[in-house]
Motif scaffolding. Structure first.
Motif, PDB file in Angstrom:
ATOM      1  N   ARG A 173     -16.170   3.311  -0.906  1.00 21.88           N
ATOM      2  CA  ARG A 173     -14.802   3.778  -1.075  1.00 21.88           C
ATOM      3  C   ARG A 173     -14.772   4.902  -2.099  1.00 21.88           C
ATOM      4  NH1 ARG A 173     -12.625  -2.187  -1.276  1.00 21.88           N
ATOM      5  NH2 ARG A 173     -12.309  -2.509   0.932  1.00 21.88           N
ATOM      6  N   ARG A 174     -14.013   5.918  -1.787  1.00 19.73           N
ATOM      7  CA  ARG A 174     -13.808   7.036  -2.710  1.00 19.73           C
ATOM      8  C   ARG A 174     -12.312   7.084  -3.033  1.00 19.73           C
ATOM      9  NH1 ARG A 174     -18.827   8.116  -3.806  1.00 19.73           N
ATOM     10  NH2 ARG A 174     -20.123   8.757  -2.080  1.00 19.73           N
ATOM     11  N   TYR A 175     -12.008   7.145  -4.314  1.00 13.44           N
ATOM     12  CA  TYR A 175     -10.612   7.191  -4.738  1.00 13.44           C
ATOM     13  C   TYR A 175     -10.324   8.568  -5.325  1.00 13.44           C
ATOM     14  CZ  TYR A 175     -11.232   2.136  -4.388  1.00 13.44           C
ATOM     15  OH  TYR A 175     -11.503   0.891  -3.936  1.00 13.44           O
ATOM     16  N   ASN A 176      -9.167   9.120  -5.006  1.00 12.83           N
ATOM     17  CA  ASN A 176      -8.832  10.442  -5.535  1.00 12.83           C
ATOM     18  C   ASN A 176      -8.227  10.315  -6.936  1.00 12.83           C
ATOM     19  OD1 ASN A 176      -6.234   9.542  -5.056  1.00 12.83           O
ATOM     20  ND2 ASN A 176      -5.920  10.837  -3.269  1.00 12.83           N
ATOM     21  N   GLU A 177      -8.185  11.425  -7.637  1.00 13.44           N
ATOM     22  CA  GLU A 177      -7.724  11.437  -9.032  1.00 13.44           C
ATOM     23  C   GLU A 177      -6.298  10.901  -9.198  1.00 13.44           C
ATOM     24  OE1 GLU A 177      -9.688  12.343 -11.736  1.00 13.44           O
ATOM     25  OE2 GLU A 177     -11.280  12.366 -10.224  1.00 13.44           O
ATOM     26  N   PRO A 178      -5.329  11.319  -8.355  1.00 15.32           N
ATOM     27  CA  PRO A 178      -3.969  10.802  -8.537  1.00 15.32           C
ATOM     28  C   PRO A 178      -3.882   9.273  -8.400  1.00 15.32           C
ATOM     29  CG  PRO A 178      -3.920  12.716  -7.115  1.00 15.32           C
ATOM     30  CD  PRO A 178      -5.361  12.373  -7.332  1.00 15.32           C
ATOM     31  N   PHE A 179      -4.695   8.708  -7.493  1.00 12.23           N
ATOM     32  CA  PHE A 179      -4.692   7.259  -7.325  1.00 12.23           C
ATOM     33  C   PHE A 179      -5.214   6.571  -8.582  1.00 12.23           C
ATOM     34  CE2 PHE A 179      -6.816   3.304  -6.028  1.00 12.23           C
ATOM     35  CZ  PHE A 179      -5.734   2.615  -5.493  1.00 12.23           C
ATOM     36  N   LYS A 180      -6.317   7.092  -9.127  1.00 15.77           N
ATOM     37  CA  LYS A 180      -6.894   6.529 -10.344  1.00 15.77           C
ATOM     38  C   LYS A 180      -5.883   6.579 -11.486  1.00 15.77           C
ATOM     39  CE  LYS A 180     -11.546   8.084  -9.129  1.00 15.77           C
ATOM     40  NZ  LYS A 180     -12.640   8.978  -9.501  1.00 15.77           N
ATOM     41  N   LEU A 181      -5.225   7.722 -11.628  1.00 10.46           N
ATOM     42  CA  LEU A 181      -4.237   7.873 -12.704  1.00 10.46           C
ATOM     43  C   LEU A 181      -3.032   6.959 -12.482  1.00 10.46           C
ATOM     44  CD1 LEU A 181      -4.449  11.730 -13.166  1.00 10.46           C
ATOM     45  CD2 LEU A 181      -5.326   9.960 -14.709  1.00 10.46           C
ATOM     46  N   LYS A 182      -2.674   6.737 -11.217  1.00  8.04           N
ATOM     47  CA  LYS A 182      -1.572   5.833 -10.901  1.00  8.04           C
ATOM     48  C   LYS A 182      -1.906   4.413 -11.345  1.00  8.04           C
ATOM     49  CE  LYS A 182       0.727   3.681  -7.006  1.00  8.04           C
ATOM     50  NZ  LYS A 182       0.633   3.403  -5.591  1.00  8.04           N
ATOM     51  N   ILE A 183      -3.139   3.966 -11.068  1.00  6.21           N
ATOM     52  CA  ILE A 183      -3.571   2.618 -11.465  1.00  6.21           C
ATOM     53  C   ILE A 183      -3.529   2.493 -12.984  1.00  6.21           C
ATOM     54  CG2 ILE A 183      -5.511   0.991 -11.469  1.00  6.21           C
ATOM     55  CD1 ILE A 183      -4.184   1.250  -8.740  1.00  6.21           C
ATOM     56  N   LEU A 184      -4.050   3.506 -13.685  1.00 10.18           N
ATOM     57  CA  LEU A 184      -4.050   3.461 -15.148  1.00 10.18           C
ATOM     58  C   LEU A 184      -2.627   3.483 -15.698  1.00 10.18           C
ATOM     59  CD1 LEU A 184      -7.070   5.774 -16.014  1.00 10.18           C
ATOM     60  CD2 LEU A 184      -7.002   3.282 -15.894  1.00 10.18           C
ATOM     61  N   ALA A 185      -1.724   4.212 -15.042  1.00 17.44           N
ATOM     62  CA  ALA A 185      -0.327   4.253 -15.478  1.00 17.44           C
ATOM     63  C   ALA A 185       0.322   2.885 -15.299  1.00 17.44           C
ATOM     64  CB  ALA A 185       0.434   5.313 -14.702  1.00 17.44           C
ATOM     65  N   GLU A 186       0.024   2.221 -14.189  1.00 14.14           N
ATOM     66  CA  GLU A 186       0.568   0.884 -13.971  1.00 14.14           C
ATOM     67  C   GLU A 186       0.032  -0.108 -14.996  1.00 14.14           C
ATOM     68  OE1 GLU A 186       0.577  -0.655  -9.987  1.00 14.14           O
ATOM     69  OE2 GLU A 186       1.053   1.301  -9.145  1.00 14.14           O
ATOM     70  N   LEU A 187      -1.222   0.067 -15.368  1.00 17.76           N
ATOM     71  CA  LEU A 187      -1.796  -0.791 -16.424  1.00 17.76           C
ATOM     72  C   LEU A 187      -1.089  -0.538 -17.745  1.00 17.76           C
ATOM     73  CD1 LEU A 187      -5.684  -0.963 -16.108  1.00 17.76           C
ATOM     74  CD2 LEU A 187      -4.118  -2.847 -16.440  1.00 17.76           C
ATOM     75  N   THR A 188      -0.802   0.715 -18.034  1.00 22.24           N
ATOM     76  CA  THR A 188      -0.162   1.089 -19.297  1.00 22.24           C
ATOM     77  C   THR A 188       1.234   0.494 -19.407  1.00 22.24           C
ATOM     78  OG1 THR A 188      -1.383   3.163 -19.280  1.00 22.24           O
ATOM     79  CG2 THR A 188       0.490   3.034 -20.752  1.00 22.24           C
ATOM     80  N   THR A 189       2.001   0.533 -18.305  1.00 23.28           N
ATOM     81  CA  THR A 189       3.370   0.009 -18.356  1.00 23.28           C
ATOM     82  C   THR A 189       3.389  -1.496 -18.556  1.00 23.28           C
ATOM     83  OG1 THR A 189       3.453  -0.184 -15.953  1.00 23.28           O
ATOM     84  CG2 THR A 189       4.327   1.846 -16.933  1.00 23.28           C
ATOM     85  N   GLY A 190       2.349  -2.168 -18.133  1.00 28.25           N
ATOM     86  CA  GLY A 190       2.273  -3.610 -18.338  1.00 28.25           C
ATOM     87  C   GLY A 190       2.945  -4.422 -17.255  1.00 28.25           C
TER      88      GLY A 190
END
Length: 123
Positions: A9-26
């Motif tokens: 699986r290859r994930y694009n940059e916006p998807f990775k940043l979206k996951i990290l943003a969701e982690l940040t919001t809690g």
């Protein structure tokens, strides 16, 4: 796309940043996000390191009372004392073996074992 019957699986940059943003919001925990998007937890950890988001990494906090700390120090001191005693015992055994070698040589025996047999000392 397939290597050894495994899907790569290859994930694009916006998807990775979206996951990290969701982690940040809690809203979701890391394990919930991994299950939701079918991502391995190690992959998320790699992204956290890649984007230098150490604040999202799981951290361990070790809480110790003063009694536990003093007990650990006492045990460490005891371990050091036991190491010294063991070293002294080993040195004493080496010295004793050297004395037996010298005695066997002085008394005309070919080996220490021969002297031990004569004196009925168990090897």
């Amino acid at each position: 796309m397939y290597r050894n019957d495994k899907v790569i699986r290859r994930y694009n940059e916006p998807f990775k940043l979206k996951i990290l943003a969701e982690l940040t919001t809690g809203k979701h925990t890391k394990s919930e996000l991994c299950k939701l998007y079918s991502i391995a937890p190690t992959t998320v950890n790699v992204w956290i390191k890649k984007y230098n988001r150490k604040d999202l990494m799981n951290t361990r906090v070790k809480v110790e009372t003063k009694d536990e700390i003093s007990r650990i120090k006492a045990l460490q001191k005891e371990v050091e004392q036991l190491k010294k005693l063991l070293l002294k015992k080993d040195l004493d055994a080496m010295v004793q073996d050297c004395y037996l070698e010298v005695a066997a040589e002085d008394l005309g025996y070919r080996s220490v074992n021969e002297l031990k047999k004569k004196l009925s000392i168990k090897p």
